[in-house]
Design an enzyme around this catalytic site. Structure first.
Site, mmCIF file in Angstrom:
data_model
loop_
_atom_site.group_PDB
_atom_site.id
_atom_site.type_symbol
_atom_site.label_atom_id
_atom_site.label_comp_id
_atom_site.label_asym_id
_atom_site.label_seq_id
_atom_site.Cartn_x
_atom_site.Cartn_y
_atom_site.Cartn_z
ATOM 1 N N LYS A 107 26.944 43.168 39.381
ATOM 2 C CA LYS A 107 27.916 43.662 40.104
ATOM 3 C C LYS A 107 28.772 44.657 39.232
ATOM 4 C CE LYS A 107 28.706 39.408 43.009
ATOM 5 N NZ LYS A 107 29.301 38.330 43.339
ATOM 6 N N GLN A 167 33.825 34.490 40.697
ATOM 7 C CA GLN A 167 32.674 34.020 41.172
ATOM 8 C C GLN A 167 32.441 32.654 41.453
ATOM 9 O OE1 GLN A 167 29.692 36.126 41.266
ATOM 10 N NE2 GLN A 167 28.624 34.747 42.128
ATOM 11 N N ASP A 170 36.459 39.806 48.364
ATOM 12 C CA ASP A 170 35.618 38.926 49.024
ATOM 13 C C ASP A 170 36.062 38.280 50.222
ATOM 14 O OD1 ASP A 170 33.354 38.570 47.652
ATOM 15 O OD2 ASP A 170 34.081 37.287 45.912
#
Ligand code: NAD
Length: 281
Positions: free
Chosen positions: A50, A94, A117
């Site tokens: 990422k 994460q 997200d």
């Protein structure tokens, strides 16, 4: 029938190029902060990819690799600082987090406008009520691939294997919002093949290597394999690719299917968060 391979790598590259061109024309840079807690090897690989992708497209990034023993309070304090940072427009934690940390509390601490997200309860609610805002990256990537290959969803039977909050459920909602008739299967579904055999669109997100065999798939189905499993050092999906590709009309490979799309959707979402935040200023 031999399936057409849905090339997630190529589609993702196109999206990255578009984001890069748009970012190059901005006066300031969009910024993404990624937080990793602990030593999960797969998570480490994902956050590094990422970050590299952000560099490639000109998105500013900050990566926080925190030790396993980081407390919930420390994590919440970091999120609090990032919420206020002018340089940061998207905050990604994460998952999975170490068990002792309350995942919901952490995700809810992220400022809504920086929820890149789409895991906050507000964004989940928006998705569930058909008013999509920030949408989780992997499910969004699945839908984008279907769109790129011109696959209509209305009137279709879509079956999603997996009901996680990260992949299965949001994917099902996105399909439903696009007029597919959706069935969600999971680990306590009796007779999985009964459902999968009826699927015009089959999305596998169970995390079980080669769970989906050719005899579970309808002739001509579109098969999207979200699974990433490491078997004897090799990456394999949830679909038995070799046999299912002889029966499906379209299929995604692993690697090179949904994986690159997830990262492409993350940078697209970061740009969207940036636009939303700068628009409101
Ligand atoms: P998860 O473990 O949270 O959820 C798995 C789901 O599959 C559960 O809802 C469970 O009920 C269901 N399931 C498990 N075994 C089953 C079975 N035998 N039959 C039917 N359903 C079954 O996992 P997740 O986070 O949703 O991820 C799923 C897979 O997707 C994993 O392999 C993960 O690595 C992969 N993944 C890929 C990407 C990507 O970018 N390609 C992103 C996220 C996750």
């Amino acid at each position: 029938m031999t399936a057409k391979i849905m090339d997630g790598k190529a589609v993702a590259e196109k999206i990255r190029a578009k984001v890069k061109a748009e970012v190059a024309n901005l006066k300031t840079k969009p910024g993404l902060a990624a937080i990793l807690v602990g030593e999960n090897p797969a998570s480490k690989v994902y956050v590094d990819i990422k970050r590299k992708t952000c560099d490639e497209v000109g998105i500013y990034s900050e990566l926080y690799k925190l030790p396993e023993e980081t407390t919930e309070k420390e994590l919440l304090q970091l999120i609090g600082r990032l919420n206020k940072s002018e340089k940061i427009h998207g905050i990604l934690v994460q998952l999975p987090l170490p068990r002792r940390i309350n995942e919901e509390k952490v995700l809810e601490a992220i400022a809504l406008e920086k929820d890149v997200d789409g895991f906050s309860l507000v964004n989940v609610g928006r998705l569930a009520s058909g008013r999509e805002a920030a949408v989780p990256c992997t499910p969004k990537g699945v839908i984008r691939l279907l769109e790129e290959y011109g696959i209509d969803l209305a009137w279709k039977n879509a079956v999603v294997i997996g009901r996680s909050n990260i992949v299965g459920k949001p994917t099902a909602l996105l399909l439903l919002n696009r007029n597919a008739t959706v069935t969600i299967c999971h680990s306590k579904t009796a007779d999985l093949p009964h459902y999968t055999k009826k699927a015009d669109i089959l999305v596998a997100a169970a995390g079980k290597p080669k769970l989906v065999k050719a005899d579970m798939v309808k002739e001509g189905a579109v098969v999207i394999d979200v699974g990433i499993n490491r078997v004897e050092g090799k990456l394999v999906g949830d679909v038995d690719f070799a046999s299912v590709k002889e029966k499906a009309s379209y299929i995604t490979p692993v690697p090179g299917g949904v994986g690159p799309m997830t990262v492409a959707m993350l940078i697209e979402n970061t740009l969207e968060r940036y636009k939303e935040i700068t628009r409101r200023k």
